[in-house]
Design a protein around this motif. Structure first.
Motif, short mmCIF file in Angstrom:
data_model
loop_
_atom_site.label_atom_id
_atom_site.label_comp_id
_atom_site.label_asym_id
_atom_site.label_seq_id
_atom_site.Cartn_x
_atom_site.Cartn_y
_atom_site.Cartn_z
N LYS A 174 0.71 -1.44 -0.16
CA LYS A 174 0.10 -0.22 0.21
C LYS A 174 1.00 1.74 -0.11
O LYS A 174 0.19 2.69 -0.06
N ASN A 175 2.12 0.65 0.30
CA ASN A 175 3.08 2.58 0.30
C ASN A 175 3.57 2.78 -1.25
O ASN A 175 4.61 3.50 -1.36
N ASP A 176 3.73 2.07 -2.03
CA ASP A 176 4.54 2.26 -2.80
C ASP A 176 3.62 2.04 -3.98
O ASP A 176 2.07 2.05 -3.66
N ASN A 177 3.83 3.01 -4.97
CA ASN A 177 3.28 2.70 -6.21
C ASN A 177 2.96 1.87 -7.04
O ASN A 177 3.55 0.78 -6.88
N ILE A 178 2.15 1.69 -7.03
CA ILE A 178 0.98 0.60 -7.83
C ILE A 178 1.23 -0.08 -9.84
O ILE A 178 0.47 0.52 -10.22
N ILE A 179 1.92 -1.07 -10.31
CA ILE A 179 1.00 -1.16 -11.91
C ILE A 179 0.67 -1.79 -11.88
O ILE A 179 1.72 -3.51 -10.84
#
Length: 110
Positions: free
Chosen positions: A34-39
């Motif tokens: 949840k704390n990352d940018n997600i692809i």
């Protein structure tokens, strides 16, 4: 569910399951990323509909509220077919480019 982490971005993909099962797994695993940018790489799904893509809208809205990028990658559904708050692109490279632009915008407080 497979995670490929690069700096502050995590690429999520899965093989040989239904989109519904993928969504259930994604919901369970979301707290880990949840704390990352997600692809979200959806290339392994041979059949995707606009309705399938719309299932990601709550995740996208929640993630973007926390000032992180959420990008879906598929060629099966065009970005013209989904609401503006869902980011859909045809390639991983375009997803990376979108995240880079959004990071710059966040840094500039746009």
């Amino acid at each position: 569910m497979i995670f490929d982490k690069e700096d502050t971005t995590t690429i999520v993909f899965q093989e040989n399951i239904s989109i519904q099962e993928f969504l259930r797994n994604f919901e369970k695993e979301y707290p880990k990323i949840k704390n990352d940018n997600i692809i979200v790489n959806l290339f392994s799904f041979t059949k995707l509909t606009t309705g399938d893509i719309l299932e990601f809208l709550p995740f996208s809205n929640k993630h973007r509220e926390s000032k992180k990028s959420f990008v879906l990658v598929t060629e099966k559904v065009s970005y013209d077919e989904v609401p503006e708050e869902l980011c859909v692109v045809p390639t991983i490279q375009e997803a990376r480019d979108i995240i880079e632009m959004e990071e710059i915008e966040r840094d500039l407080d746009l």
